[in-house]
Design a protein around this motif. Structure first.
Motif, PDB file in Angstrom:
ATOM      1  N   THR A   1      -0.607  -8.814   0.089  1.00 60.46           N
ATOM      2  CA  THR A   1      -0.838  -7.521  -0.556  1.00 60.46           C
ATOM      3  C   THR A   1       0.337  -6.578  -0.333  1.00 60.46           C
TER       4      THR A   1
ATOM      5  N   THR B   1      -2.992  -2.565  -2.912  1.00 59.56           N
ATOM      6  CA  THR B   1      -4.080  -1.892  -2.200  1.00 59.56           C
ATOM      7  C   THR B   1      -3.759  -0.430  -1.947  1.00 59.56           C
TER       8      THR B   1
ATOM      9  N   VAL C   1      -8.721  -2.536  -3.075  1.00 59.57           N
ATOM     10  CA  VAL C   1      -7.931  -3.155  -4.137  1.00 59.57           C
ATOM     11  C   VAL C   1      -7.882  -2.208  -5.330  1.00 59.57           C
TER      12      VAL C   1
END
Length: 363
Positions: free
Chosen positions: A315, A340, A345
């Motif tokens: 991420t 994120t 998310v």
């Protein structure tokens, strides 16, 4: 790098050998075994000693190449650059750095370190050889004399050759550092790459007349110059762009309970190659078409997404630079990252999003 095997760790850097290195090592040993004095072991008997010395010379030669790359890496680490690994290849060694120092003086110092070590090492080896000859003239022409002469001479040639201003060779990086004092980093890279391509073409033409090895080197230099120029332009262009500005915020996710057959149909309908896997609004993995293809059609009704998904999801925060995203994708060899914000998310960034952003920036 694919098809590479780790053999050691030096200065905290993984040392790998590529399959091409394993192919070229016996060839180098064979060339040394049939070459006459002083740059080969022809005439050394018995034959087993000839082959053993030839193989030793080939191994030590690549050890010297490793020292050359370690010199680059050591200086780079002093400037805070992370070195992923050093890989020995068909054409020498490659240090995998997260980023080349942008400061011209730092890049010049790092680029010069490798040739400097090679030349100094060559001078030392030839100096030791000369001392042995002075002390014991009978030493001249013997196996150790030839070994030191081969390694010393090749190291000096290696150092001088790498100083040719053919980007992305060391001399080309020195040239870029010089240009970077006079213009932007991107322009300096383009200038150095153009000079590198000209040298590659010239080297290839010379290779046609003298030595086919030069053609191979010229090919790698030309491709390397093109790729480095493209990569630098892309990275610099995306440095002031935030991930949150170019990501796709319409998140299409799948549950881990989907069967692989259901996932395949879902992919066909939505036309995307990969999806975050969400359970109760919690990110639990990521699944791609490659994962689906890894399951035989007969098993796709029985297996579920949770059985094939990647659980360690890569991420990035939405305020990260897009340039960091493209480096991460290249390093991890992935096509998308989950974006994120405070552990939630908020989007997906794909290579397509990055290409689209670059297209707009270049308009």
């Amino acid at each position: 790098m694919k098809a590479s095997v780790k053999i050691a760790t030096v200065l905290g850097i993984p040392i790998k050998v590529h399959i091409s290195f394993l192919l070229i090592l016996p060839l180098f040993a064979f060339v040394f075994s049939i070459n006459p004095e002083p740059f080969g072991f022809q005439g050394i008997t018995p034959d087993i000693l000839n082959y053993a010395l030839s193989l030793l010379a080939a191994i030590l030669l690549f050890a010297c190449v490793l020292l050359h790359e370690l010199a680059h890496s050591y200086v780079a680490m002093k400037y805070g650059v992370k070195i992923s690994d050093i890989t020995l290849l068909l054409i020498g060694g490659v240090s995998s750095m997260e980023e080349i120092p942008r400061e011209p003086k730092q890049e010049a110092t790092m680029a010069f370190a490798g040739p400097f070590v090679s030349i100094v090492l060559g001078i030392i080896l030839l100096g030791v050889n000369w001392i042995f000859i002075v002390i014991a003239p009978v030493f001249e022409g013997g196996a150790i004399y030839r070994l030191l002469l081969i390694l010393g001479s090749i190291n000096i040639i290696l150092g001088i050759f790498n100083l040719i201003p053919a980007f992305p060779m060391d001399g080309g990086r020195l040239l870029r550092a010089w240009y970077a004092n006079k213009m932007t980093y991107v322009k300096a890279t383009e200038k150095a790459a153009s000079v590198g391509k000209m040298f590659a073409i010239f080297m290839g033409l010379i290779g046609l007349l003298i030595n086919p090895w030069l053609i191979i080197i010229a090919f790698f230099v030309y491709i390397g110059a093109s790729e480095e120029a493209r990569s630098t332009t892309t990275t610099v262009s995306l440095e002031n762009v935030k991930v949150g500005d170019i990501m796709s915020d319409s998140i299409i996710s799948v549950p881990s309970s989907f069967t692989v057959d259901e996932l395949q149909n879902f992919m066909f309908e939505k036309k995307h190659m990969g999806y975050p896997v969400m359970d109760n609004d919690r990110l639990v993995g990521i699944v791609t078409l490659t994962d689906v293809r890894g399951v035989s059609p007969a098993d796709r009704m029985a297996m579920r997404v949770e059985d094939i998904m990647t659980r360690e999801v890569i991420t990035l925060p939405m305020d990260a630079d897009a340039s960091d995203a493209i480096k991460l994708m290249s390093r991890k060899n992935i096509g998308r990252v989950i974006v994120t914000d405070n552990d939630s998310v908020v989007g997906v960034l794909s290579r397509t999003d990055l290409v689209r952003a670059l297209t707009f920036l270049r308009e």
